[in-house]
Design a protein around this motif. Structure first.
Motif, PDB file in Angstrom:
ATOM      1  N   SER A 175       1.640  12.717  -8.939  1.00  0.00           N
ATOM      2  CA  SER A 175       0.895  13.968  -8.769  1.00  0.00           C
ATOM      3  C   SER A 175       1.833  15.150  -8.601  1.00  0.00           C
ATOM      4  O   SER A 175       1.625  16.227  -9.187  1.00  0.00           O
ATOM      5  N   LEU A 176       2.889  14.955  -7.796  1.00  0.00           N
ATOM      6  CA  LEU A 176       3.854  16.038  -7.612  1.00  0.00           C
ATOM      7  C   LEU A 176       4.554  16.396  -8.920  1.00  0.00           C
ATOM      8  O   LEU A 176       4.764  17.575  -9.240  1.00  0.00           O
ATOM      9  N   TYR A 177       4.899  15.364  -9.686  1.00  0.00           N
ATOM     10  CA  TYR A 177       5.641  15.632 -10.924  1.00  0.00           C
ATOM     11  C   TYR A 177       4.778  16.381 -11.939  1.00  0.00           C
ATOM     12  O   TYR A 177       5.295  17.163 -12.744  1.00  0.00           O
ATOM     13  N   LEU A 178       3.466  16.168 -11.888  1.00  0.00           N
ATOM     14  CA  LEU A 178       2.565  16.897 -12.782  1.00  0.00           C
ATOM     15  C   LEU A 178       2.555  18.396 -12.494  1.00  0.00           C
ATOM     16  O   LEU A 178       2.205  19.202 -13.366  1.00  0.00           O
ATOM     17  N   LEU A 179       2.913  18.790 -11.259  1.00  0.00           N
ATOM     18  CA  LEU A 179       2.935  20.210 -10.902  1.00  0.00           C
ATOM     19  C   LEU A 179       4.142  20.943 -11.474  1.00  0.00           C
ATOM     20  O   LEU A 179       4.165  22.173 -11.486  1.00  0.00           O
ATOM     21  N   GLY A 180       5.159  20.214 -11.925  1.00  0.00           N
ATOM     22  CA  GLY A 180       6.398  20.843 -12.375  1.00  0.00           C
ATOM     23  C   GLY A 180       6.215  21.897 -13.437  1.00  0.00           C
ATOM     24  O   GLY A 180       6.676  23.045 -13.281  1.00  0.00           O
ATOM     25  N   PRO A 181       5.535  21.602 -14.570  1.00  0.00           N
ATOM     26  CA  PRO A 181       5.379  22.616 -15.618  1.00  0.00           C
ATOM     27  C   PRO A 181       4.647  23.867 -15.153  1.00  0.00           C
ATOM     28  O   PRO A 181       4.876  24.949 -15.679  1.00  0.00           O
ATOM     29  N   THR A 227      11.027  18.123  -2.787  1.00  0.00           N
ATOM     30  CA  THR A 227       9.932  17.252  -2.334  1.00  0.00           C
ATOM     31  C   THR A 227       9.820  16.023  -3.235  1.00  0.00           C
ATOM     32  O   THR A 227       9.668  14.886  -2.756  1.00  0.00           O
ATOM     33  N   VAL A 228       9.901  16.246  -4.556  1.00  0.00           N
ATOM     34  CA  VAL A 228       9.860  15.123  -5.500  1.00  0.00           C
ATOM     35  C   VAL A 228      11.018  14.165  -5.242  1.00  0.00           C
ATOM     36  O   VAL A 228      10.841  12.926  -5.205  1.00  0.00           O
ATOM     37  N   PRO A 252       0.820  -1.228   0.000  1.00  0.00           N
ATOM     38  CA  PRO A 252       0.000   0.000   0.000  1.00  0.00           C
ATOM     39  C   PRO A 252       0.850   1.273   0.000  1.00  0.00           C
ATOM     40  O   PRO A 252       0.503   2.264  -0.645  1.00  0.00           O
ATOM     41  N   TRP A 253       1.972   1.219   0.734  1.00  0.00           N
ATOM     42  CA  TRP A 253       2.853   2.386   0.769  1.00  0.00           C
ATOM     43  C   TRP A 253       3.480   2.636  -0.608  1.00  0.00           C
ATOM     44  O   TRP A 253       3.595   3.793  -1.045  1.00  0.00           O
ATOM     45  N   ILE A 254       3.870   1.565  -1.265  1.00  0.00           N
ATOM     46  CA  ILE A 254       4.474   1.724  -2.589  1.00  0.00           C
ATOM     47  C   ILE A 254       3.469   2.347  -3.561  1.00  0.00           C
ATOM     48  O   ILE A 254       3.790   3.286  -4.307  1.00  0.00           O
ATOM     49  N   VAL A 255       2.242   1.846  -3.565  1.00  0.00           N
ATOM     50  CA  VAL A 255       1.219   2.371  -4.474  1.00  0.00           C
ATOM     51  C   VAL A 255       0.908   3.831  -4.139  1.00  0.00           C
ATOM     52  O   VAL A 255       0.801   4.692  -5.029  1.00  0.00           O
ATOM     53  N   ALA A 256       0.768   4.122  -2.836  1.00  0.00           N
ATOM     54  CA  ALA A 256       0.440   5.498  -2.424  1.00  0.00           C
ATOM     55  C   ALA A 256       1.566   6.463  -2.787  1.00  0.00           C
ATOM     56  O   ALA A 256       1.325   7.575  -3.296  1.00  0.00           O
ATOM     57  N   LEU A 257       2.821   6.042  -2.515  1.00  0.00           N
ATOM     58  CA  LEU A 257       3.955   6.919  -2.834  1.00  0.00           C
ATOM     59  C   LEU A 257       4.112   7.100  -4.341  1.00  0.00           C
ATOM     60  O   LEU A 257       4.487   8.190  -4.814  1.00  0.00           O
ATOM     61  N   SER A 258       3.817   6.072  -5.124  1.00  0.00           N
ATOM     62  CA  SER A 258       3.878   6.199  -6.581  1.00  0.00           C
ATOM     63  C   SER A 258       2.846   7.222  -7.078  1.00  0.00           C
ATOM     64  O   SER A 258       3.151   8.073  -7.935  1.00  0.00           O
ATOM     65  N   GLY A 259       1.640   7.140  -6.530  1.00  0.00           N
ATOM     66  CA  GLY A 259       0.620   8.118  -6.906  1.00  0.00           C
ATOM     67  C   GLY A 259       0.995   9.530  -6.475  1.00  0.00           C
ATOM     68  O   GLY A 259       0.784  10.502  -7.211  1.00  0.00           O
ATOM     69  N   THR A 260       1.565   9.640  -5.278  1.00  0.00           N
ATOM     70  CA  THR A 260       1.995  10.958  -4.788  1.00  0.00           C
ATOM     71  C   THR A 260       3.093  11.535  -5.674  1.00  0.00           C
ATOM     72  O   THR A 260       3.073  12.726  -6.029  1.00  0.00           O
ATOM     73  N   LEU A 261       4.065  10.672  -6.032  1.00  0.00           N
ATOM     74  CA  LEU A 261       5.171  11.139  -6.876  1.00  0.00           C
ATOM     75  C   LEU A 261       4.657  11.578  -8.249  1.00  0.00           C
ATOM     76  O   LEU A 261       5.088  12.609  -8.783  1.00  0.00           O
TER      77      LEU A 261
END
Length: 388
Positions: free
Chosen positions: A51-57, A73-74, A40-49
């Motif tokens: 989402s964060l990476y989408l904010l870059g542009p 943070t990324v 669950p942690w792996i899936v949650a952290l993958s989704g978080t990463l």
């Protein structure tokens, strides 16, 4: 870099590569490892990463505090993922590029080194204890190559920008030199023409009038002949002077500031107010020259005759014409009726002629004791043959 099409293209490629690597790493982990406590942690952290990476542009590419905080943070979330699942290590490649593009060189190199250490550690863990030199050498080599290519490309882009700036500066300097040379050449031409026409004519008039003065009593006929010859030379000189005046633009416009700047300068010299109404549009040189001459003549009349305490110039751009108003609070007068100007064309008749030659009108509103408003209206589309 943000305006460079190649940089935008490379950024899109890196974003696609990041999400492909992230997705492949997550699939690999789920295939290799049955569902367990850390899943669950792996899936949650993958989704978080993701989402964060989408904010870059959205945050741009400059090293602003928000952009730097987002980057770290990324990286922090990625490090936690690598510790829990080493298969996420190769997501570091796009992060190399992001760090190099965002941070100053030294900080970017520190970040690349840190990411490389995590990649090497993860690869060693994935080898299950087996020794393979490539696991230690390959990640640093890839990081070094990526860094060198990026730095080289960035320096090339910086050199190209510097070269373009030098070319633009050189072109401006050459243009300024050409303008100065043109000005000097025109001054030389005018000085030669004035010397060959006006100066020579005035010298001849002086000699003829001196000769007439000497023979006035002893030989009146000869003296009158000298005077008539001097009068003929004066007439020709007057025609030459008018030609010079016709060809030369007003000095305030010749400085290149445009009509608004010329009127503002004139108003400042005459202690008058100035404002522009409407949306300015480009005006032909002869229109600018005529309006400036009208303003100069009107303000000269205000100064010499009106005894005014204040004056104001208003330049108004309408849909089909440009209007110049000169108002004062002086003694006023009875406006003259429109009439054909004389040969010399002084004062108000000359202003009216300037406006009429451009298809415009000059109107005067004045009452004794109540000031004067002079208005010159010139159409924006003037006949091609019209001229000052």
């Amino acid at each position: 870099m943000e305006q460079d099409p190649d940089a935008r293209w490379l950024a899109r490629v890196m974003h696609i590569a990041f999400f492909l690597l992230l997705g492949a790493s997550l699939v690999r982990f789920l295939l290799r490892h049955p569902w367990e406590d850390r899943s669950p942690w792996i899936v949650a952290l993958s989704g978080t990463l993701a989402s964060l990476y989408l904010l870059g542009p959205v945050l741009g590419t400059r090293a602003t505090p928000r952009r730097i905080a987002w980057l770290f943070t990324v990286v922090a979330v990625w490090m936690v993922l690598v510790v829990l699942a080493p298969s996420f290590a190769w997501c570091a490649v796009p992060l190399f590029y992001t760090g190099l593009r965002t941070l100053p060189p030294r900080a970017a190199l520190v970040l690349v080194t840190l990411l490389t250490v995590f990649v090497v550690t993860a690869q060693v863990q994935l080898s299950n204890g087996g020794w393979d030199p490539n696991l230690v050498v390959a990640p640093p080599a890839v990081a070094a190559i990526a860094t060198a290519v990026f730095v080289h490309a960035q320096r090339q882009a910086d050199r190209q920008r510097a070269l373009i700036d030098d070319l633009i500066r050189t072109r401006r300097e050459l243009a300024a030199i050409e303008r100065r040379e043109g000005t000097l050449a025109e001054r030389q031409r005018l000085s030669m023409e004035i010397h060959d026409t006006l100066a020579q004519g005035l010298s001849s008039q002086q000699m003829l009038l001196q000769a007439a003065d000497r023979t006035w009593d002893s030989d009146p006929a000869t003296a009158r002949r000298h005077v008539r010859t001097a009068e003929s030379i004066a007439e020709r000189n007057l025609a030459e002077a008018r030609r010079f005046v016709h060809d030369l633009a007003p000095a305030d416009l010749a400085e290149g500031g445009g009509l608004e700047e010329a009127l503002r300068t004139l108003a400042g010299r005459e202690s008058a107010a100035f404002r522009v109404d409407g949306t300015p549009v480009p005006l032909p040189d002869r229109v600018q020259s005529a309006l400036l001459r009208i303003a100069q003549g009107a303000l000269a009349n205000v100064r010499e005759h009106a005894a005014a305490t204040s004056a104001a110039l208003t330049l108004t751009y309408l849909d089909d014409q440009v209007v110049l108003d000169i108002a004062d609070d002086g003694r006023g007068f009875e406006p003259p009726s429109a009439r054909e100007p004389g040969v010399r064309g002084h004062g108000l008749p000359a202003m009216r002629v300037r406006a009429q030659q451009l298809g415009g009108t000059l109107t005067i509103e004045s009452t004794p004791g109540e000031g004067t408003v002079l208005s010159a209206a010139i159409p924006l589309s003037i006949p091609p043959e019209a001229g000052p």
